[in-house]
Design a protein around this motif. Structure first.
Motif, PDB file in Angstrom:
ATOM      1  N   LEU A 154       1.148  -1.176   0.040  1.00 51.09           N
ATOM      2  CA  LEU A 154       0.016   0.120   0.368  1.00 51.09           C
ATOM      3  C   LEU A 154       0.946   1.471   0.270  1.00 51.09           C
ATOM      4  CD1 LEU A 154      -2.236  -1.033   3.247  1.00 51.09           C
ATOM      5  CD2 LEU A 154      -3.048  -0.810   0.428  1.00 51.09           C
ATOM      6  N   VAL A 155       0.898   1.742  -0.755  1.00 43.92           N
ATOM      7  CA  VAL A 155       1.538   3.418  -0.839  1.00 43.92           C
ATOM      8  C   VAL A 155       0.424   4.418  -1.039  1.00 43.92           C
ATOM      9  CG1 VAL A 155       2.723   5.191  -2.253  1.00 43.92           C
ATOM     10  CG2 VAL A 155       3.483   1.801  -2.157  1.00 43.92           C
ATOM     11  N   SER A 156       0.623   5.031   0.118  1.00 41.99           N
ATOM     12  CA  SER A 156      -0.206   6.520   0.035  1.00 41.99           C
ATOM     13  C   SER A 156       0.461   7.794  -0.252  1.00 41.99           C
ATOM     14  CB  SER A 156      -0.682   6.410   1.623  1.00 41.99           C
ATOM     15  OG  SER A 156      -1.904   6.018   1.907  1.00 41.99           O
ATOM     16  N   ARG A 157      -0.153   8.939  -0.248  1.00 40.59           N
ATOM     17  CA  ARG A 157       0.483   9.698  -1.113  1.00 40.59           C
ATOM     18  C   ARG A 157      -0.363  11.214  -1.584  1.00 40.59           C
ATOM     19  NH1 ARG A 157       1.514   6.964  -5.316  1.00 40.59           N
ATOM     20  NH2 ARG A 157       0.379   7.911  -7.027  1.00 40.59           N
ATOM     21  N   TRP A 158      -0.082  12.680  -1.461  1.00 40.67           N
ATOM     22  CA  TRP A 158      -1.087  13.336  -0.654  1.00 40.67           C
ATOM     23  C   TRP A 158      -1.336  14.167  -2.419  1.00 40.67           C
ATOM     24  CZ3 TRP A 158      -3.573  15.017   3.343  1.00 40.67           C
ATOM     25  CH2 TRP A 158      -3.135  13.833   4.631  1.00 40.67           C
ATOM     26  N   HIS A 159      -2.197  14.316  -2.931  1.00 41.75           N
ATOM     27  CA  HIS A 159      -2.754  15.739  -3.524  1.00 41.75           C
ATOM     28  C   HIS A 159      -3.299  16.915  -3.376  1.00 41.75           C
ATOM     29  CE1 HIS A 159      -5.560  17.400  -7.215  1.00 41.75           C
ATOM     30  NE2 HIS A 159      -6.006  17.300  -5.958  1.00 41.75           N
ATOM     31  N   ARG A 160      -2.286  17.779  -3.713  1.00 35.69           N
ATOM     32  CA  ARG A 160      -3.017  19.039  -4.104  1.00 35.69           C
ATOM     33  C   ARG A 160      -3.147  19.384  -5.164  1.00 35.69           C
ATOM     34  NH1 ARG A 160       1.260  18.276  -0.827  1.00 35.69           N
ATOM     35  NH2 ARG A 160       0.049  19.552   0.789  1.00 35.69           N
ATOM     36  N   PRO A 161      -3.837  20.948  -5.502  1.00 35.90           N
ATOM     37  CA  PRO A 161      -3.755  21.412  -6.672  1.00 35.90           C
ATOM     38  C   PRO A 161      -2.870  22.143  -7.099  1.00 35.90           C
ATOM     39  CG  PRO A 161      -4.948  22.793  -4.773  1.00 35.90           C
ATOM     40  CD  PRO A 161      -4.213  20.781  -3.944  1.00 35.90           C
ATOM     41  N   LEU A 162      -2.561  22.960  -8.542  1.00 31.24           N
ATOM     42  CA  LEU A 162      -1.207  23.270  -8.574  1.00 31.24           C
ATOM     43  C   LEU A 162      -0.597  24.926  -8.014  1.00 31.24           C
ATOM     44  CD1 LEU A 162       0.783  23.037 -10.573  1.00 31.24           C
ATOM     45  CD2 LEU A 162      -0.491  24.906 -13.208  1.00 31.24           C
ATOM     46  N   HIS A 163      -2.425  25.568  -7.624  1.00 25.41           N
ATOM     47  CA  HIS A 163      -1.978  26.575  -7.196  1.00 25.41           C
ATOM     48  C   HIS A 163      -0.926  26.516  -5.988  1.00 25.41           C
ATOM     49  CE1 HIS A 163      -4.507  26.956  -3.777  1.00 25.41           C
ATOM     50  NE2 HIS A 163      -5.747  26.054  -5.059  1.00 25.41           N
ATOM     51  N   ALA A 164      -1.546  25.770  -4.967  1.00 25.79           N
ATOM     52  CA  ALA A 164      -1.007  25.181  -3.947  1.00 25.79           C
ATOM     53  C   ALA A 164       0.319  24.598  -4.019  1.00 25.79           C
ATOM     54  CB  ALA A 164      -1.776  23.938  -3.058  1.00 25.79           C
ATOM     55  N   MET A 165       0.870  23.972  -4.494  1.00 27.66           N
ATOM     56  CA  MET A 165       2.326  23.507  -4.713  1.00 27.66           C
ATOM     57  C   MET A 165       3.307  24.879  -4.969  1.00 27.66           C
ATOM     58  SD  MET A 165       2.156  20.466  -7.443  1.00 27.66           S
ATOM     59  CE  MET A 165       1.198  19.033  -7.262  1.00 27.66           C
ATOM     60  N   ILE A 166       2.660  25.750  -6.023  1.00 34.27           N
ATOM     61  CA  ILE A 166       3.096  27.140  -6.400  1.00 34.27           C
ATOM     62  C   ILE A 166       3.679  27.958  -5.123  1.00 34.27           C
ATOM     63  CG2 ILE A 166       3.380  29.327  -7.902  1.00 34.27           C
ATOM     64  CD1 ILE A 166       1.930  27.484 -10.096  1.00 34.27           C
TER      65      ILE A 166
END
Length: 262
Positions: A203-215
């Motif tokens: 099992l591999v868990s990751r975090w999605h974040r929108p592009l604006h949050a990355m920037i």
């Protein structure tokens, strides 16, 4: 045709319910438990070997003589490629099992340490010309501490070269699975897949974040954005994986950044 070796080391994944890890989070991201199978797949598969890694190397460009930190170096594939191009590379990873494979690949003289991205790193200020962070930031819910540490160890004007899950692709995965209600594109949300490689599952868990949050995270940590890239696969992939490339000639798996430390 895909060779029997590539078929043997192929990796498959399926989206799983959040409840699969909510009871026992320690079951997720235990790379020690499947290090060998993951490393074998990563070395030869389409997405890593003929898409993500070539893109990272192309963005790095001429690295001869540059001091580079490989953040989340895994089994050392990118480390080895950068070193072969003349870079002076050091690396760390949170998985002792992955680092053992890296030592076998790179030799006992390689500077490899067990460390967690997001915690204080064992390097002085202003040490590196570049940091490469290959598919590692998306394991973190909060990018702030990690980016602050990477900025600290970079020289002024140094580069952070990073790849992450493409947020549009993650959003599409959840939409196709009918789970868009729990995974709004504009929210930072955890998502989990089950990987199968070499007869092992994990099992591999990751975090999605929108592009604006990355920037916003990059800018807030003191970086200036110079490149956002959505590259093509390596041309060699067309002969090695003709059916996959015919079905998907353009990829939307990962998003690549080059950032300059201010």
């Amino acid at each position: 045709m895909i060779s029997s070796e590539r078929q043997e080391h192929a990796m498959s994944s399926r989206l799983v319910s959040p409840s699969a890890v909510s009871v026992d989070p320690s079951k997720a991201n235990d790379y020690d438990s499947f290090a060998k199978a993951y490393a074998a797949a990563n070395e030869t598969n389409l997405v890593n070997a003929y898409y993500e890694r070539p893109a990272m190397l192309a963005l790095a460009g001429d690295v001869a003589g540059r001091r580079i930190l490989d953040a989340g170096c895994g089994s050392g594939l990118l480390f080895a490629a950068l070193r072969d191009r003349g870079a002076l590379v050091r690396g760390f990873d949170s998985s002792a099992g992955m680092l053992e494979l890296a030592r076998r690949r790179l030799g006992d003289g390689a500077d490899l340490q067990v460390a967690d991205l997001g915690s204080p790193l064992p390097y002085p200020d202003d040490t590196f010309d570049d940091v490469v962070a290959s598919l590692v930031l998306h394991y973190l819910e909060d990018w702030g501490p990690a980016l602050a540490e990477l900025r600290r160890v970079l020289k002024p004007g140094g580069r952070l070269i990073a790849s992450v899950d493409h947020p549009f692709a993650v959003n599409l995965i959840h939409r196709e699975a009918g789970r868009e209600g729990g995974h709004n594109y504009f929210d930072t949300t955890q998502w989990t897949v089950e990987w199968t490689a070499g007869g092992q599952t994990a099992l591999v868990s990751r975090w999605h974040r929108p592009l604006h949050a990355m920037i916003e995270a990059f800018l807030g940590a003191g970086f200036r954005m110079t490149v956002i890239s959505e590259p093509d696969p390596d041309p060699a992939a067309r002969e090695l994986f003709p059916e996959a490339i015919a079905a998907k000639p353009r990829f939307l798996c990962f998003l690549f950044f080059v950032l300059e430390a201010e």
